[in-house]
Motif scaffolding. Structure first.
Motif: not given
Length: 441
Positions: A110-123
């Motif tokens: 599988e692949i896992r795609v993650t979008l975050t802020r620069l401070d690491g908070g997940r979007c």
């Protein structure tokens, strides 16, 4: 539905709820002398190469509307940067392209795609997995940043954000690197018009698809870049075992896409089931992606027994308000007008039945009337969305070769949820372990 598919379905739905220039070759051909049609027509990626950062500090930028191609090995995570404004919806997709012959595992690869802020908070975060074992095929999905109230609003500020693409370690195909096609698309700000979802109970995914139409020839594309356009009706392509073909359908606001794929009995056969001796568990794959390249639904490959076999996927009516849906990810993904993509795959083992390729029929129906959609600040077309000026039918394209074809149901989604938290990874590991144990027992 057996336990393997049932657990895969539960896990994906729960995960969604929680929260060089020109064409670049995406696959490496097999050994000399072993080239086949599937090799020659392998997934063709779009855009120049890019090298993702191994840390968030050296992430290269993904520009809007400019696809890029990278590679990823087992156990690696690649980082990319995207610039977001404060009013638009942004989609960032990653499509994994395992090389032909890769021994995929439907539970692990599988692949896992993650979008975050620069401070690491997940979007947002999304997971896409292989739908079949020992049948290399492209798969992927997208994350998005939707401005406004809700879990994603904490990522509504303009500025630099990070996208990570991870491929877990310990997979069956760990020795081979995969190509990944990356894309960043922007849907403009909505300034007026209807933005509410359809009334509950006003539509169904069980709408019938006419079976009497005589299929017309149409060669599918190798990927999103060259997908063949389809209008409502029946279309036929000869697909080689081990090959995936892509088609696209323009779907407007208020319309519902209903599509099916069919594989006939082998030429000269009785059309009856071959029984357990000829049974192929993961034979025919079908997936539907929305205009942002987010996976809307997949059939996880259906079996084949030597008799006519088909699979069907239907969407909700396209409505901007569908993105507010929290419990059904497939509905949430049906929230923007534009090109909807249908990917059809054949397991390499289907060569025992179709040595020269299978005549696969793709049927398309658009239910419902075209309605008014939201008004954007600017045109959505340049961002990759909408169907501005589309004719009511499709101009015939290149002819395909092959003939003949003939039932069955909507399958689950694998589309990432909004604001997916750390709990997702813990929960995901739990259900996948349980799935493997059940499959073993």
């Amino acid at each position: 539905m057996n336990d393997r598919r049932r657990w895969h379905r539960i896990g994906l739905v729960a995960a969604a709820t929680l929260g060089a220039t020109g064409l670049v070759s995406g696959l490496t051909p097999g050994p000399a002398g072993a080239a086949s049609r599937a090799d020659q027509d392998a997934y063709r990626t779009s855009g120049p190469a890019i090298k993702g950062g191994l840390t968030s500090g050296d992430a290269p930028r993904l520009a809007i509307g400019q696809p890029r191609v990278d590679t990823i090995g087992a156990g690696e995570t690649r980082y990319y940067a995207v610039e977001l404004d404060s009013t638009s919806t942004h989609y960032v997709s990653a499509i994994a392209i395992p090389p032909r012959g890769a021994e995929l595992d439907a539970y692990q690869d599988e692949i896992r795609v993650t979008l975050t802020r620069l401070d690491g908070g997940r979007c947002d975060a999304a997971i896409a997995g292989a739908d079949a074992t020992d049948a290399a095929h492209p798969f992927g999905t997208a994350v998005l940043r939707q401005p406004g109230p809700g879990a994603s609003s904490r990522c509504g500020a303009a500025g630099r954000h990070l996208v990570s693409v991870a491929r877990p370690k310990g997979t069956a195909s760990g020795a081979k690197r995969w190509s990944i096609e990356l894309s960043h698309l922007r849907e403009p700000k909505v300034v007026a018009g209807p933005t509410e979802p359809p009334d509950k109970g006003s539509w169904s995914t069980d709408e019938p698809i006419p079976r009497s139409d005589r299929p017309r020839p149409r060669s599918g594309g190798t990927g999103f870049n060259d997908a063949a356009e389809l209008a409502p009706g029946a279309w036929q392509d000869t697909i080689a075992p081990g090959q995936t073909r892509f088609f696209k359908v323009p779907v407007s606001w208020g319309q519902q896409l209903l599509t099916s794929v069919e594989v006939p009995a082998p030429a000269g056969s009785s059309g009856r089931s071959t029984g357990s001796e000829g049974f192929l568990r993961d034979a025919l794959g079908m997936s539907v992606y929305n205009p942002g390249h987010a996976l809307l639904a997949t059939n996880h490959f259906v079996p084949y027994k030597g008799h006519p076999t088909s699979s069907q996927i239907s969407t909700a009516p396209i409505a901007y308000g569908n993105r507010k849906e929290r419990s059904q990810a497939a509905v949430r993904a049906a929230s923007i007008a534009g090109w909807y993509y249908v990917a059809v795959s054949l397991n390499p083992a289907m060569e025992r039945y179709f040595k020269d390729g299978a005549p696969v029929t793709v049927r398309v129906r658009l239910a419902g009337e075209r309605g008014a959609g939201p008004q954007y600040e600017g045109r959505p077309g340049p961002g990759g969305f909408g169907i501005e000026g589309r004719p009511s039918d499709v101009v015939p394209g290149p002819a395909a070769t092959g003939a003949g074809g003939d039932g069955t149901g909507l399958r689950p989604v694998a589309y990432g949820g909004f604001g997916l938290g750390t709990a997702l990874l813990v929960w995901l590991g739990t259900w996948k372990l349980a799935a493997r144990r059940r499959a073993t027992s």
